[in-house]
Design a protein around this motif. Structure first.
Motif, short mmCIF file in Angstrom:
data_model
loop_
_atom_site.label_atom_id
_atom_site.label_comp_id
_atom_site.label_asym_id
_atom_site.label_seq_id
_atom_site.Cartn_x
_atom_site.Cartn_y
_atom_site.Cartn_z
N PHE A 119 48.33 57.09 17.96
CA PHE A 119 47.15 56.62 18.34
C PHE A 119 46.57 57.69 19.77
O PHE A 119 45.93 57.13 20.08
N PHE A 120 47.56 58.33 19.92
CA PHE A 120 47.48 58.94 21.07
C PHE A 120 47.43 60.54 20.94
O PHE A 120 47.66 60.99 22.07
N THR A 121 47.10 61.25 20.20
CA THR A 121 47.83 62.03 20.01
C THR A 121 46.60 62.92 19.67
O THR A 121 45.31 62.29 19.30
N SER A 122 46.55 64.14 19.60
CA SER A 122 45.07 65.19 20.10
C SER A 122 43.73 65.07 19.02
O SER A 122 42.89 64.86 19.10
N LEU A 126 40.31 63.20 18.06
CA LEU A 126 39.15 63.63 17.34
C LEU A 126 38.76 63.19 16.89
O LEU A 126 37.61 63.11 16.07
N TYR A 127 39.33 62.54 15.54
CA TYR A 127 38.74 61.63 14.82
C TYR A 127 38.09 59.97 15.75
O TYR A 127 37.37 60.19 14.95
N LEU A 128 38.90 59.99 16.64
CA LEU A 128 38.28 59.01 17.03
C LEU A 128 36.66 59.27 17.45
O LEU A 128 35.72 58.60 17.44
N ILE A 129 36.47 60.19 18.34
CA ILE A 129 35.70 61.13 19.06
C ILE A 129 34.38 60.60 18.14
O ILE A 129 32.55 60.53 18.20
N ALA A 130 35.01 61.20 16.39
CA ALA A 130 34.13 62.20 15.65
C ALA A 130 33.26 60.63 15.02
O ALA A 130 31.28 60.83 14.57
N SER A 238 37.57 72.29 15.71
CA SER A 238 38.60 71.61 16.44
C SER A 238 39.67 70.81 16.40
O SER A 238 41.13 71.63 17.22
N LEU A 239 40.34 71.14 14.70
CA LEU A 239 41.46 69.82 14.18
C LEU A 239 42.75 71.39 13.93
O LEU A 239 43.22 71.67 14.04
#
Length: 242
Positions: A119-122, A126-130, A238-239
């Protein structure tokens, strides 16, 4: 641990959606006996599913049962306070129920290291921010963007004739679909989505012969698509660095 969580989740689905008649849902707001019947159903399901290890699980069964009672009681109170937000209340209610199950799992097994790594990988962030940009930020941006036109009385009258928050929900769903299409490189799907929306929406607007309102809807659609495409490609770019 995953198997245990799935058993808990299955009990929840059976109790909340399969074994709960519509009459109970309608009547439990005024007659508490139906709320108790619903909660007892959940308790019985848990007792059946964990009967082989009941001596170990009975405290957690009681915790889930009384937690379910508290959450559903809170939802009934919320429904009286905000009767026009059933979808939001349903989502919050289900999130709380699932969170309760997660708490029980953590209580029984602790927090696995894999959860933190997952849950705390980059990539996850990024998916959560999107997702938040699509569902939370962009509706506010569009509302501000259109604020100078929303004050016009004829627009306000036309918007009153539509379903409450339908436009916002349609916009969120179409932006999510566009971001998904970009991630899987199905760019032609974006054109299909725009064409489909044009057929269903712009036909009625053309028949109405209201140029200003047609322009209003057209600008809104294109702005929503531009935002979604920007978020989708921003996420995809970003990915590459994580």
């Amino acid at each position: 641990m995953l198997a245990v969580f799935l058993k808990l989740l299955l009990c929840h689905i059976l109790g909340d959606f399969v074994l709960q008649p519509k009459s109970w849902v309608a009547k439990r707001k005024d007659r508490i006996v139906y709320l108790f019947l619903h909660v007892v159903t959940h308790m019985v399901l848990l007792m059946v599913f964990f009967s082989s290890d009941f001596a170990r699980w009975w405290p957690n069964i009681l915790l889930i049962t009384f937690g379910h009672l508290a959450i559903d009681s809170l939802k009934i109170w919320w429904e009286r306070m905000w009767p026009y937000k059933p979808v939001l209340l349903f989502i919050v209610d289900q999130i709380l129920h699932i969170a309760l199950l997660v708490v029980v799992i953590i209580h029984m097994y602790g927090v696995p290291d894999q959860w933190t790594e997952l849950f705390f990988t980059s990539k996850s962030l990024l998916y959560l921010i999107a997702f938040l940009l699509v569902t939370a930020v962009s509706p506010i941006f569009l509302r501000v963007f259109f604020s100078k036109w929303n004050q016009e009385s004829d627009f306000y009258t036309k918007r009153k004739d539509t379903l409450m928050d339908a436009g916002m929900l349609i916009g969120i769903m179409e932006r999510l679909i566009i971001v998904l299409f970009i991630q899987v490189n199905f760019l032609s799907g974006i054109g299909f989505l725009l064409a489909a929306k044009s057929v269903f929406r712009f036909g009625d607007l053309t028949n109405a012969k209201d140029t200003k309102f047609t322009e209003y809807i057209l600008v809104g659609t294109l702005a929503s698509f531009v935002i979604a495409i920007a978020i989708g490609y921003g996420l995809r770019f970003s990915l590459q660095f994580v």
